[in-house]
Structures are given as structure tokens and as C-alpha cells.
Write a protein that holds these residues in place. Structure first.
Motif, PDB file in Angstrom:
ATOM      1  N   LEU A  14     -10.318   6.794  -6.121  1.00 25.74           N
ATOM      2  CA  LEU A  14      -8.886   7.047  -6.330  1.00 25.74           C
ATOM      3  C   LEU A  14      -8.159   7.258  -5.006  1.00 25.74           C
ATOM      4  O   LEU A  14      -7.042   6.780  -4.820  1.00 25.74           O
ATOM      5  N   GLU A  15      -8.796   7.978  -4.082  1.00 26.20           N
ATOM      6  CA  GLU A  15      -8.189   8.197  -2.769  1.00 26.20           C
ATOM      7  C   GLU A  15      -8.038   6.872  -2.013  1.00 26.20           C
ATOM      8  O   GLU A  15      -7.014   6.629  -1.374  1.00 26.20           O
ATOM      9  N   ASP A  16      -9.058   6.023  -2.101  1.00 27.33           N
ATOM     10  CA  ASP A  16      -8.987   4.706  -1.449  1.00 27.33           C
ATOM     11  C   ASP A  16      -7.860   3.867  -2.040  1.00 27.33           C
ATOM     12  O   ASP A  16      -7.108   3.206  -1.319  1.00 27.33           O
ATOM     13  N   LYS A  17      -7.734   3.906  -3.361  1.00 24.91           N
ATOM     14  CA  LYS A  17      -6.674   3.141  -4.027  1.00 24.91           C
ATOM     15  C   LYS A  17      -5.300   3.670  -3.615  1.00 24.91           C
ATOM     16  O   LYS A  17      -4.390   2.897  -3.330  1.00 24.91           O
ATOM     17  N   ALA A  18      -5.154   4.984  -3.564  1.00 22.52           N
ATOM     18  CA  ALA A  18      -3.880   5.592  -3.160  1.00 22.52           C
ATOM     19  C   ALA A  18      -3.542   5.211  -1.722  1.00 22.52           C
ATOM     20  O   ALA A  18      -2.395   4.897  -1.405  1.00 22.52           O
ATOM     21  N   ARG A  19      -4.550   5.189  -0.849  1.00 23.68           N
ATOM     22  CA  ARG A  19      -4.333   4.812   0.554  1.00 23.68           C
ATOM     23  C   ARG A  19      -3.900   3.344   0.656  1.00 23.68           C
ATOM     24  O   ARG A  19      -2.989   3.013   1.403  1.00 23.68           O
ATOM     25  N   ARG A  20      -4.542   2.465  -0.126  1.00 21.29           N
ATOM     26  CA  ARG A  20      -4.154   1.042  -0.111  1.00 21.29           C
ATOM     27  C   ARG A  20      -2.723   0.858  -0.623  1.00 21.29           C
ATOM     28  O   ARG A  20      -1.959   0.072  -0.073  1.00 21.29           O
ATOM     29  N   LEU A  21      -2.364   1.584  -1.685  1.00 23.20           N
ATOM     30  CA  LEU A  21      -1.006   1.482  -2.229  1.00 23.20           C
ATOM     31  C   LEU A  21       0.030   1.976  -1.222  1.00 23.20           C
ATOM     32  O   LEU A  21       1.091   1.370  -1.063  1.00 23.20           O
ATOM     33  N   LYS A  22      -0.276   3.071  -0.537  1.00 28.04           N
ATOM     34  CA  LYS A  22       0.649   3.609   0.463  1.00 28.04           C
ATOM     35  C   LYS A  22       0.798   2.629   1.626  1.00 28.04           C
ATOM     36  O   LYS A  22       1.913   2.383   2.100  1.00 28.04           O
ATOM     37  N   THR A  23      -0.305   2.061   2.074  1.00 30.08           N
ATOM     38  CA  THR A  23      -0.260   1.082   3.167  1.00 30.08           C
ATOM     39  C   THR A  23       0.581  -0.122   2.766  1.00 30.08           C
ATOM     40  O   THR A  23       1.396  -0.613   3.542  1.00 30.08           O
ATOM     41  N   ARG A  24       0.385  -0.597   1.535  1.00 29.91           N
ATOM     42  CA  ARG A  24       1.157  -1.744   1.040  1.00 29.91           C
ATOM     43  C   ARG A  24       2.646  -1.413   0.974  1.00 29.91           C
ATOM     44  O   ARG A  24       3.488  -2.222   1.355  1.00 29.91           O
ATOM     45  N   LYS A  25       2.971  -0.215   0.517  1.00 21.76           N
ATOM     46  CA  LYS A  25       4.368   0.202   0.421  1.00 21.76           C
ATOM     47  C   LYS A  25       5.006   0.264   1.806  1.00 21.76           C
ATOM     48  O   LYS A  25       6.127  -0.231   2.004  1.00 21.76           O
ATOM     49  N   VAL A  26       4.305   0.841   2.764  1.00 21.66           N
ATOM     50  CA  VAL A  26       4.829   0.938   4.134  1.00 21.66           C
ATOM     51  C   VAL A  26       5.042  -0.462   4.705  1.00 21.66           C
ATOM     52  O   VAL A  26       6.063  -0.743   5.332  1.00 21.66           O
ATOM     53  N   GLN A  27       4.079  -1.357   4.484  1.00 26.58           N
ATOM     54  CA  GLN A  27       4.203  -2.729   4.981  1.00 26.58           C
ATOM     55  C   GLN A  27       5.411  -3.427   4.346  1.00 26.58           C
ATOM     56  O   GLN A  27       6.188  -4.089   5.035  1.00 26.58           O
ATOM     57  N   GLN A  28       5.574  -3.274   3.038  1.00 25.49           N
ATOM     58  CA  GLN A  28       6.697  -3.912   2.358  1.00 25.49           C
ATOM     59  C   GLN A  28       8.034  -3.353   2.829  1.00 25.49           C
ATOM     60  O   GLN A  28       9.003  -4.096   2.991  1.00 25.49           O
ATOM     61  N   LEU A  29       8.104  -2.048   3.074  1.00 23.68           N
ATOM     62  CA  LEU A  29       9.342  -1.458   3.583  1.00 23.68           C
ATOM     63  C   LEU A  29       9.648  -1.987   4.980  1.00 23.68           C
ATOM     64  O   LEU A  29      10.799  -2.289   5.299  1.00 23.68           O
ATOM     65  N   GLY A  30       8.629  -2.121   5.809  1.00 22.01           N
ATOM     66  CA  GLY A  30       8.820  -2.698   7.142  1.00 22.01           C
ATOM     67  C   GLY A  30       9.304  -4.134   7.065  1.00 22.01           C
ATOM     68  O   GLY A  30      10.207  -4.543   7.806  1.00 22.01           O
ATOM     69  N   GLU A  31       8.732  -4.909   6.154  1.00 22.11           N
ATOM     70  CA  GLU A  31       9.163  -6.294   5.973  1.00 22.11           C
ATOM     71  C   GLU A  31      10.615  -6.354   5.504  1.00 22.11           C
ATOM     72  O   GLU A  31      11.374  -7.220   5.923  1.00 22.11           O
ATOM     73  N   LEU A  32      11.002  -5.406   4.650  1.00 18.82           N
ATOM     74  CA  LEU A  32      12.379  -5.353   4.162  1.00 18.82           C
ATOM     75  C   LEU A  32      13.340  -5.022   5.299  1.00 18.82           C
ATOM     76  O   LEU A  32      14.407  -5.634   5.415  1.00 18.82           O
ATOM     77  N   VAL A  33      12.964  -4.087   6.139  1.00 19.69           N
ATOM     78  CA  VAL A  33      13.802  -3.729   7.284  1.00 19.69           C
ATOM     79  C   VAL A  33      14.008  -4.955   8.176  1.00 19.69           C
ATOM     80  O   VAL A  33      15.126  -5.263   8.598  1.00 19.69           O
ATOM     81  N   ILE A  34      12.949  -5.682   8.429  1.00 21.22           N
ATOM     82  CA  ILE A  34      13.041  -6.875   9.274  1.00 21.22           C
ATOM     83  C   ILE A  34      13.865  -7.961   8.593  1.00 21.22           C
ATOM     84  O   ILE A  34      14.735  -8.576   9.218  1.00 21.22           O
TER      85      ILE A  34
END
Length: 108
Positions: A14-34
Motif C-alpha cells: 500500500l505504501e508503494d502504491k501511494a508513493r507511485r500515485l503521489k509521484t504520478r500526480k507530481v509529474q502530471q502537475l509539472g506537465e500541466l505547469v509547462i
């Protein structure tokens, strides 16, 4: 008899899944900013603007922003390069990624 459940392994998964989801969210937000061009702002300007957006309670303003966001995403989906014109790594086939002069509207 039932096999005892490995709670530690379940928790780690569950911790690994939460970490992957958070990483994906951060990446998507960065892509949106760009994608919106907001990457030209300083971190302070961007943070200040986002704070104002988050604090705004006026339904009319939020609705107008949402409509503008929908229009942004719809216009981007029409500009997406077809898969046949992309390199295997997902980058545009042309070095700059920009359309050629002959493919732009109004070019003669």
C-alpha cells in the motif's frame, strides 16, 4: 487451517502504491505547469497565483476558470501529434516539435 495474513507485506504494498500515485500526480502537475506556459513564472509568482485560486470562493469566477480549462484541454487534444508522426520515445518527430510553416493556419 488458513494461512496467516502478512500485514507487513500488505502495508508495504500500500505504501508503494501511494508513493507511485503521489509521484504520478507530481509529474502530471509539472506537465500541466509547462503546458500552460506557467513555467516561465517564478516559484513565488506561481505559488501566489495558486493560493489566490485556492482561496477564491466565488462560484462565478471558479466556473469561468473551469470553462477556460476545458477549452484549453480540448484545444490541446486537437493539436496532439498523431502516433504515426511520433518517435518511439513519445517525442515529436520534428526536432523542435513545432509545426512547419506550411502546416500553420494562414501560411501560404
Amino acid at each position: 487451517m488458513r494461512k496467516p495474513r502478512d500485514f507487513d507485506a500488505d502495508l508495504k504494498a500500500l505504501e508503494d502504491k501511494a508513493r507511485r500515485l503521489k509521484t504520478r500526480k507530481v509529474q502530471q502537475l509539472g506537465e500541466l505547469v509547462i503546458a500552460t506556459g506557467a513555467d516561465t513564472l517564478t516559484a513565488e509568482e506561481l505559488a501566489g497565483g495558486l493560493i489566490v485560486l485556492a482561496e477564491t470562493k466565488e462560484a462565478g469566477k471558479r466556473e469561468a476558470w473551469a470553462k477556460r480549462g476545458v477549452a484549453f484541454f480540448q484545444s490541446r487534444s486537437r493539436r496532439v501529434t498523431p502516433k504515426a508522426d511520433r518517435n518511439p520515445d513519445g517525442s515529436p518527430a520534428s526536432p523542435s516539435g513545432a509545426p512547419s510553416a506550411s502546416s500553420r493556419k494562414g501560411a501560404t
